[in-house]
Each structure stands twice: as C-alpha cells, then as structure tokens.
Design a protein around this motif. Structure first.
Motif, PDB file in Angstrom:
ATOM      1  N   ALA A  94      31.896  35.442  34.455  1.00 23.61           N
ATOM      2  CA  ALA A  94      30.720  35.946  35.174  1.00 23.61           C
ATOM      3  C   ALA A  94      31.153  36.735  36.394  1.00 23.61           C
ATOM      4  N   VAL A  95      30.503  37.876  36.581  1.00 29.09           N
ATOM      5  CA  VAL A  95      30.710  38.715  37.764  1.00 29.09           C
ATOM      6  C   VAL A  95      29.345  38.932  38.405  1.00 29.09           C
ATOM      7  N   ASP A  96      29.284  38.778  39.712  1.00 23.25           N
ATOM      8  CA  ASP A  96      28.048  39.040  40.447  1.00 23.25           C
ATOM      9  C   ASP A  96      27.469  40.363  39.958  1.00 23.25           C
ATOM     10  N   PRO A  97      26.193  40.381  39.532  1.00 23.46           N
ATOM     11  CA  PRO A  97      25.616  41.618  39.002  1.00 23.46           C
ATOM     12  C   PRO A  97      25.731  42.823  39.935  1.00 23.46           C
ATOM     13  N   SER A  98      25.716  42.603  41.239  1.00 22.00           N
ATOM     14  CA  SER A  98      25.825  43.724  42.178  1.00 22.00           C
ATOM     15  C   SER A  98      27.222  44.328  42.193  1.00 22.00           C
ATOM     16  N   LEU A  99      28.204  43.625  41.615  1.00 20.78           N
ATOM     17  CA  LEU A  99      29.579  44.131  41.593  1.00 20.78           C
ATOM     18  C   LEU A  99      30.064  44.492  40.195  1.00 20.78           C
ATOM     19  N   GLN A 100      29.197  44.356  39.193  1.00 22.97           N
ATOM     20  CA  GLN A 100      29.603  44.743  37.848  1.00 22.97           C
ATOM     21  C   GLN A 100      29.828  46.248  37.818  1.00 22.97           C
ATOM     22  N   GLY A 101      30.924  46.649  37.213  1.00 27.53           N
ATOM     23  CA  GLY A 101      31.303  48.052  37.188  1.00 27.53           C
ATOM     24  C   GLY A 101      32.216  48.449  38.340  1.00 27.53           C
ATOM     25  N   SER A 102      32.532  47.491  39.219  1.00 31.67           N
ATOM     26  CA  SER A 102      33.363  47.784  40.390  1.00 31.67           C
ATOM     27  C   SER A 102      34.856  47.605  40.130  1.00 31.67           C
ATOM     28  N   GLY A 103      35.206  47.017  38.994  1.00 24.04           N
ATOM     29  CA  GLY A 103      36.609  46.718  38.706  1.00 24.04           C
ATOM     30  C   GLY A 103      36.963  45.261  38.938  1.00 24.04           C
ATOM     31  N   LEU A 104      36.054  44.497  39.532  1.00 27.61           N
ATOM     32  CA  LEU A 104      36.346  43.083  39.796  1.00 27.61           C
ATOM     33  C   LEU A 104      36.595  42.323  38.497  1.00 27.61           C
ATOM     34  N   GLY A 105      35.805  42.581  37.472  1.00 29.76           N
ATOM     35  CA  GLY A 105      36.000  41.898  36.195  1.00 29.76           C
ATOM     36  C   GLY A 105      37.379  42.134  35.613  1.00 29.76           C
ATOM     37  N   LYS A 106      37.893  43.352  35.748  1.00 32.28           N
ATOM     38  CA  LYS A 106      39.248  43.660  35.258  1.00 32.28           C
ATOM     39  C   LYS A 106      40.282  42.810  35.989  1.00 32.28           C
ATOM     40  N   HIS A 107      40.090  42.636  37.309  1.00 31.00           N
ATOM     41  CA  HIS A 107      41.017  41.799  38.091  1.00 31.00           C
ATOM     42  C   HIS A 107      40.995  40.349  37.603  1.00 31.00           C
ATOM     43  N   VAL A 108      39.790  39.830  37.359  1.00 33.14           N
ATOM     44  CA  VAL A 108      39.660  38.438  36.931  1.00 33.14           C
ATOM     45  C   VAL A 108      40.306  38.246  35.556  1.00 33.14           C
ATOM     46  N   LEU A 109      40.002  39.121  34.617  1.00 34.14           N
ATOM     47  CA  LEU A 109      40.588  39.021  33.282  1.00 34.14           C
ATOM     48  C   LEU A 109      42.110  39.110  33.353  1.00 34.14           C
ATOM     49  N   ALA A 110      42.631  40.033  34.150  1.00 33.81           N
ATOM     50  CA  ALA A 110      44.089  40.180  34.288  1.00 33.81           C
ATOM     51  C   ALA A 110      44.722  38.918  34.884  1.00 33.81           C
ATOM     52  N   GLU A 111      44.072  38.306  35.859  1.00 36.49           N
ATOM     53  CA  GLU A 111      44.616  37.080  36.458  1.00 36.49           C
ATOM     54  C   GLU A 111      44.575  35.930  35.452  1.00 36.49           C
ATOM     55  N   ALA A 112      43.497  35.816  34.690  1.00 35.06           N
ATOM     56  CA  ALA A 112      43.410  34.771  33.666  1.00 35.06           C
ATOM     57  C   ALA A 112      44.519  34.955  32.628  1.00 35.06           C
ATOM     58  N   GLU A 113      44.741  36.194  32.214  1.00 35.70           N
ATOM     59  CA  GLU A 113      45.811  36.472  31.252  1.00 35.70           C
ATOM     60  C   GLU A 113      47.179  36.153  31.845  1.00 35.70           C
ATOM     61  N   ARG A 114      47.373  36.471  33.116  1.00 35.91           N
ATOM     62  CA  ARG A 114      48.650  36.172  33.778  1.00 35.91           C
ATOM     63  C   ARG A 114      48.912  34.672  33.786  1.00 35.91           C
ATOM     64  N   ILE A 115      47.906  33.885  34.124  1.00 37.58           N
ATOM     65  CA  ILE A 115      48.065  32.423  34.128  1.00 37.58           C
ATOM     66  C   ILE A 115      48.414  31.932  32.729  1.00 37.58           C
ATOM     67  N   ALA A 116      47.681  32.411  31.733  1.00 35.68           N
ATOM     68  CA  ALA A 116      47.942  31.984  30.356  1.00 35.68           C
ATOM     69  C   ALA A 116      49.360  32.338  29.919  1.00 35.68           C
ATOM     70  N   ARG A 117      49.798  33.534  30.261  1.00 34.81           N
ATOM     71  CA  ARG A 117      51.117  34.028  29.854  1.00 34.81           C
ATOM     72  C   ARG A 117      52.231  33.384  30.661  1.00 34.81           C
ATOM     73  N   GLU A 118      52.140  33.431  31.977  1.00 32.56           N
ATOM     74  CA  GLU A 118      53.266  33.039  32.835  1.00 32.56           C
ATOM     75  C   GLU A 118      53.303  31.555  33.176  1.00 32.56           C
ATOM     76  N   THR A 119      52.155  30.934  33.344  1.00 34.95           N
ATOM     77  CA  THR A 119      52.130  29.522  33.719  1.00 34.95           C
ATOM     78  C   THR A 119      52.117  28.617  32.493  1.00 34.95           C
ATOM     79  N   TRP A 120      51.281  28.968  31.519  1.00 33.19           N
ATOM     80  CA  TRP A 120      51.154  28.133  30.332  1.00 33.19           C
ATOM     81  C   TRP A 120      52.011  28.618  29.170  1.00 33.19           C
ATOM     82  N   HIS A 121      52.657  29.778  29.321  1.00 30.28           N
ATOM     83  CA  HIS A 121      53.536  30.343  28.285  1.00 30.28           C
ATOM     84  C   HIS A 121      52.822  30.541  26.943  1.00 30.28           C
ATOM     85  N   CYS A 122      51.583  30.985  27.023  1.00 31.60           N
ATOM     86  CA  CYS A 122      50.792  31.250  25.816  1.00 31.60           C
ATOM     87  C   CYS A 122      51.184  32.590  25.209  1.00 31.60           C
ATOM     88  N   ARG A 123      50.993  32.694  23.924  1.00 36.65           N
ATOM     89  CA  ARG A 123      51.285  33.927  23.193  1.00 36.65           C
ATOM     90  C   ARG A 123      50.050  34.793  22.979  1.00 36.65           C
TER      91      ARG A 123
END
Length: 183
Positions: A94-123
């Motif tokens: 979820a991204v605050d509707p007033s900030l959708q389209g601002s790039g915040l969602g891309k940051h969140v998705l990238a951080e989630a992927e980083r955690i999955a890849r680097e911390t949990w070693h997911c494929r």
C-alpha cells in the motif's frame, strides 16, 4: 507537498498495527482509494484488512515482516514479505494515494526484494494479484515480474478481505526470479 521521496525503512511492530490498517484501507477502498490508481473500489466493497489479520503477520520476524516506509516522519507506504523456503511472498502493498505515481512504490518494492535476496537468500519473489487489475500487473511486469497463468480463487464469503462486486474475481500468481541470488 512532498517533493523528494527519501523513505526510511523499518519493520512494523505491534504499535504500528492501526496505522498499517488505516494506510491499506486508504489505498484500496472507498473515496480515499479513488485518489490513487491502485484502488479496488470498483471490484470490492468493505474492508481490505483489519487488525486481526495484520497482527499475526508480526509474530515471526525471522520468516516475515511488514516493511514500513516512513517519509518525513509519516508512514506513507508498507508491504508484507514472508519467506517460504527459497522464495519470498510479497503482499499487502500500500502507498498513500496522494503519493502514488511519485516513485515511492518502486522504492518499497526494491527494498522488499533486497531483503528477500540479501537477508533471506531467496531466489525469487512471488505475489498474487487480482487478474482483472491489468494496469497493476503491467506495473509489476515493468519491474521484472512475469505472469504464470496459475490462478487462485478469490475468497468469496470472507468479508474480512472485502465484499466482491463481481463474481469473476480470481488471483494470478506473478513471479520474479533473482539473478545471482545467494545459494
């Protein structure tokens, strides 16, 4: 108006449950959800989630977490990620509707992927999306996710996740493989 998106990330705790529920509801349901492009208001009425559904997601931080994105001291986005063997599940995004389209969602998705890849070693990361949400699926495809053609039924009758306005709802599985993921 927030001009530069520089989120600070942290894991949610029990004290954050009400704020997470409010953010998710604002992004997906009712009039506030219609301000952004991720609304499900034309597909579903009722609630998207509640405290009883969110609280258990915080119980096993070694296997999953709710990631919060704080911008200028305010919760502006969140997601749930959960480890399943060598892959991770991504949901409750979820991204605050007033900030959708601002790039915040891309940051969140990238951080989630980083955690999955680097911390949990997911494929890989996987998620389910209502298959009628073509604009949302296209957004994920631009970020490397692929449609699998695998479907799950919508939980008709479980009003805790919404009251369907249609009888043809189902979820499609999307997957992103991580290149160079740790073994």
């Amino acid at each position: 108006m927030i001009t530069a998106i520089a989120p600070v990330f942290r894991a949610a705790g029990q004290a954050d449950i009400d704020a997470v529920v409010a953010l998710v509801e604002s992004a997906y349901r009712g009039d506030s959800g219609r301000r952004g492009w991720t609304t499900e208001s034309d597909l579903l009425d009722g609630r998207r989630t509640d405290a009883e559904l969110v609280a258990p997601l915080l119980e096993s931080p070694e296997h999953g977490l709710i990631l919060l994105a704080i911008v200028e001291g305010v919760l502006r986005a969140c997601c749930h990620i959960e480890r399943h063997d060598d892959s991770a599940y991504f949901g409750m995004f979820a991204v605050d509707p007033s900030l959708q389209g601002s790039g915040l969602g891309k940051h969140v998705l990238a951080e989630a992927e980083r955690i999955a890849r680097e911390t949990w070693h997911c494929r890989a990361m996987h998620m389910t999306v209502i298959d009628l949400r073509s604009e949302l699926i296209a957004w994920y495809e631009r970020r490397g996710y692929r449609r699998t053609g695998e479907y799950k039924p919508f939980p008709y009758g479980d009003e805790r996740v919404g009251i369907p306005r249609r009888d043809d709802l189902r979820f499609e599985l999307l997957v992103k493989e991580f290149s160079g993921a740790a073994p």
